[in-house]
Design an enzyme around this catalytic site. Sequence first.
Site, PDB file in Angstrom:
ATOM      1  N   ASN A  53       0.832  -1.187   0.000  1.00  0.00           N
ATOM      2  CA  ASN A  53       0.000   0.000   0.000  1.00  0.00           C
ATOM      3  C   ASN A  53       0.876   1.250   0.000  1.00  0.00           C
ATOM      4  OD1 ASN A  53      -2.325   1.685   0.291  1.00  0.00           O
ATOM      5  ND2 ASN A  53      -3.346   0.041   1.413  1.00  0.00           N
ATOM      6  N   HIS A  83      22.865   3.300  12.905  1.00  0.00           N
ATOM      7  CA  HIS A  83      24.109   3.982  13.300  1.00  0.00           C
ATOM      8  C   HIS A  83      24.496   3.525  14.699  1.00  0.00           C
ATOM      9  CE1 HIS A  83      23.891   6.752   9.888  1.00  0.00           C
ATOM     10  NE2 HIS A  83      22.583   6.699  10.077  1.00  0.00           N
ATOM     11  N   ALA A 127      -0.466  -3.782  13.185  1.00  0.00           N
ATOM     12  CA  ALA A 127      -0.278  -2.369  12.878  1.00  0.00           C
ATOM     13  C   ALA A 127       0.463  -1.653  14.000  1.00  0.00           C
ATOM     14  CB  ALA A 127      -1.631  -1.712  12.642  1.00  0.00           C
ATOM     15  N   THR A 132      12.097  -5.504  15.997  1.00  0.00           N
ATOM     16  CA  THR A 132      13.515  -5.346  16.320  1.00  0.00           C
ATOM     17  C   THR A 132      14.293  -6.649  16.254  1.00  0.00           C
ATOM     18  OG1 THR A 132      13.121  -5.672  18.678  1.00  0.00           O
ATOM     19  CG2 THR A 132      13.017  -3.403  17.858  1.00  0.00           C
ATOM     20  N   LYS A 133      13.574  -7.796  16.185  1.00  0.00           N
ATOM     21  CA  LYS A 133      14.261  -9.089  16.171  1.00  0.00           C
ATOM     22  C   LYS A 133      13.446 -10.114  15.403  1.00  0.00           C
ATOM     23  CE  LYS A 133      12.381 -10.536  20.606  1.00  0.00           C
ATOM     24  NZ  LYS A 133      12.668 -11.013  21.937  1.00  0.00           N
TER      25      LYS A 133
END
Length: 172
Positions: A53, A83, A127, A132-133
């Site tokens: 979408n 970073h 949603a 993160t993993k």
Amino acid sequence: MQQFNALPPEDMDGRAALLPEIFGEVGENVWIVPPLSAAVGKYVSIGEGTYANMNLTLIDDWKITIGKNVLIGPNVTLSTTGHPIHPAHRADGMYSFPVTIGDNVWIGANVIVLPGVTIGENSVIGAGSVVTKYIPANVVAFGVPCKVYREINEHDKEYYFRDRRFDEQPAD
């Protein structure tokens, strides 16, 4: 990509023709609703039957692999790059790790997928999640940070949304 985003909404064939120029690999019947943003483009591989979408953002300083028949909601970001955390090292540059999305995954609206993440086949990411993993195959996961809530099961074959059964859909 500028051409892709500038085409009129009804020019579906024109947008489809540009996808192989933007991305490294694109399967058949891939549909992406503009606007689309990508850092490089050529590091991205998209499997057949995938739908994304509007406002898909790809921070593809390294490989992003999107499987077959993936559904991607609006305002999703897939990022291979970050970073260093310590301020003494931030000026040293960035790092990039691949992002891999398995076949038949559904990624809900406003999801962010961070560097090095793999999402297993058939899984659903709710949603607003920040992934993160690693997320295994065949699960429903959501949250900030994204965590597995449950496995996809037989109940999901009978109910399409909450207590609404497939065989009892409302009439028009």
